[in-house]
Design an enzyme around this catalytic site. Sequence first.
Site, short mmCIF file in Angstrom:
data_model
loop_
_atom_site.label_atom_id
_atom_site.label_comp_id
_atom_site.label_asym_id
_atom_site.label_seq_id
_atom_site.Cartn_x
_atom_site.Cartn_y
_atom_site.Cartn_z
N GLN A 106 0.85 -1.20 0.00
CA GLN A 106 0.00 0.00 0.00
C GLN A 106 0.88 1.24 0.00
O GLN A 106 0.40 2.36 -0.09
CB GLN A 106 -0.87 0.03 1.26
CG GLN A 106 -1.85 -1.11 1.36
CD GLN A 106 -2.41 -1.22 2.77
OE1 GLN A 106 -3.38 -0.57 3.12
NE2 GLN A 106 -1.79 -2.04 3.59
N ASP A 109 6.17 4.87 -1.24
CA ASP A 109 7.51 5.44 -1.05
C ASP A 109 8.59 4.84 -1.95
O ASP A 109 9.71 5.36 -2.02
CB ASP A 109 7.93 5.34 0.43
CG ASP A 109 7.87 3.91 0.98
OD1 ASP A 109 8.12 2.96 0.22
OD2 ASP A 109 7.59 3.76 2.20
N HIS A 124 -1.53 1.63 -4.18
CA HIS A 124 -1.87 3.05 -4.04
C HIS A 124 -0.96 3.97 -4.85
O HIS A 124 -0.91 5.17 -4.59
CB HIS A 124 -1.84 3.44 -2.55
CG HIS A 124 -2.89 2.73 -1.73
ND1 HIS A 124 -2.87 2.67 -0.36
CD2 HIS A 124 -4.01 2.05 -2.12
CE1 HIS A 124 -3.92 1.98 0.07
NE2 HIS A 124 -4.61 1.59 -0.98
N CYS A 152 3.08 19.35 -17.46
CA CYS A 152 3.47 18.28 -18.39
C CYS A 152 4.35 18.86 -19.51
O CYS A 152 4.00 19.88 -20.10
CB CYS A 152 2.21 17.67 -18.97
SG CYS A 152 2.48 16.41 -20.21
N CYS A 155 2.15 18.47 -22.94
CA CYS A 155 0.95 19.24 -23.26
C CYS A 155 0.72 20.44 -22.34
O CYS A 155 -0.29 21.12 -22.45
CB CYS A 155 -0.28 18.33 -23.24
SG CYS A 155 -0.83 17.92 -21.58
N THR A 193 0.40 -3.10 8.67
CA THR A 193 -0.76 -2.34 8.19
C THR A 193 -1.86 -2.41 9.23
O THR A 193 -2.08 -3.46 9.84
CB THR A 193 -1.25 -2.83 6.80
OG1 THR A 193 -2.43 -2.09 6.46
CG2 THR A 193 -1.55 -4.32 6.76
N SER A 194 -2.55 -1.27 9.43
CA SER A 194 -3.56 -1.21 10.49
C SER A 194 -4.84 -1.93 10.09
O SER A 194 -5.71 -2.14 10.91
CB SER A 194 -3.86 0.25 10.83
OG SER A 194 -4.26 0.93 9.66
N ASN A 218 3.13 -7.16 13.25
CA ASN A 218 2.72 -5.78 13.56
C ASN A 218 3.13 -5.48 14.99
O ASN A 218 3.31 -6.39 15.80
CB ASN A 218 1.19 -5.64 13.40
CG ASN A 218 0.76 -4.20 13.22
OD1 ASN A 218 1.08 -3.32 14.03
ND2 ASN A 218 0.02 -3.92 12.16
P1 OAD Z 1 -1.29 2.88 9.13
O1 OAD Z 1 -0.53 4.08 9.57
O2 OAD Z 1 -2.76 2.93 9.18
O3 OAD Z 1 -0.84 1.62 10.00
C1 OAD Z 1 0.51 1.33 10.22
C2 OAD Z 1 0.58 0.01 10.95
O4 OAD Z 1 1.95 -0.35 11.09
C3 OAD Z 1 0.00 0.06 12.37
O5 OAD Z 1 -0.84 -1.07 12.55
C4 OAD Z 1 1.24 -0.03 13.28
O6 OAD Z 1 0.98 -0.75 14.48
C5 OAD Z 1 2.20 -0.80 12.40
N1 OAD Z 1 3.64 -0.55 12.64
C6 OAD Z 1 4.24 0.63 12.91
N2 OAD Z 1 5.56 0.47 13.00
C7 OAD Z 1 5.82 -0.83 12.76
C8 OAD Z 1 7.01 -1.64 12.70
N3 OAD Z 1 8.20 -1.12 12.89
N4 OAD Z 1 6.87 -2.96 12.43
C9 OAD Z 1 5.65 -3.51 12.23
N5 OAD Z 1 4.50 -2.81 12.27
C10 OAD Z 1 4.58 -1.49 12.53
O7 OAD Z 1 -0.76 2.54 7.66
P2 OAD Z 1 -1.43 1.61 6.52
O8 OAD Z 1 -2.15 0.46 7.12
O9 OAD Z 1 -0.38 1.34 5.53
O10 OAD Z 1 -3.66 5.20 1.79
O11 OAD Z 1 -2.48 2.62 5.92
C11 OAD Z 1 -3.25 2.21 4.83
C12 OAD Z 1 -3.51 3.36 3.90
O12 OAD Z 1 -4.10 4.44 4.63
C13 OAD Z 1 -2.28 3.99 3.28
O13 OAD Z 1 -1.80 3.27 2.16
C14 OAD Z 1 -2.76 5.35 2.91
C15 OAD Z 1 -3.49 5.68 4.17
O14 OAD Z 1 -4.45 6.66 4.11
C16 OAD Z 1 -3.72 6.16 0.85
O15 OAD Z 1 -3.07 7.18 0.91
C17 OAD Z 1 -4.67 5.84 -0.25
#
Ligand code: OAD
Length: 243
Positions: A106, A109, A124, A152, A155, A193-194, A218
Amino acid sequence: MAEQSNDEKIRLLKERLEGCERVVALTGAGISAESGVPTFRGQDGLWRHYRATDLATPEAFAENSRLVWEFYNWRREVLAPLHPNPGHLALAAMESRFPHFTLITQNIDGLHQTAGSRKVIELHGNIWWVRCTGCGELTEDRRAPLPELPTCEACSALLRPHVVWFGEMLDPKILDQAYRALDTCQVMIVVGTSGVVQPAASMGATARRRGAFVAEINLEPTPYTDIYELSILGKSGEVLPLL
Ligand code: OAD
């Protein structure tokens, strides 16, 4: 039954991965946290300080492109000097270890690619790519920051970051690639991921329903923890290299 220790869970996951042909890893912001990339929802998460509706929606871009570009240029500047961490490197090494290894992220970077992962399904988008709002041309541009309102070359229309904003559809071709891997994988590892943003949030559950052994890595439990076989609590940069 006594709760298994993390060591025991890591041993179990290693056993599962032994001789495995089809493996999927799904990553979120947590994998990049140890590289210094801010997450979205943690204590210092981006969405604690900024409103996604002001900065990451097509409406926000239409109303105030300058502000949206300011936000993305700031993020580019934050990301530019950062390096992959041992978690990214471990996933890059897995690509050559399994006959079919699919990395779905997701994250925007680009750190998986810098770490050496060659096949990355970016749900994403990628912050280092820009897309023309006029002719649709897609180009990589690593300048950080870009001009305040980049245009661009072909264009002259306004460029936008090649990322998926709230309220936008994910690219169906990319989603299809992800679901094809989820359909047949034997083991899936869900990392950092959360589990609150769909469709990525429920991909682990999909793989589980289709018969995969799903493990989560996590710092804390997530809404999906209970339906996975394993939940390893720890930093991905420390756990993944052990696998
Ligand atoms: P979140 O910021 O929602 O969640 C990050 C997760 O990583 C949390 O569950 C933390 O507990 C965990 N975490 C943090 N540090 C860690 C580590 N060192 N090792 C393991 N786990 C760790 O990020 P995402 O789930 O990626 O979308 O968020 C999903 C989407 O929401 C993103 O892609 C973005 C955002 O809005 C868009 O921009 C479309």
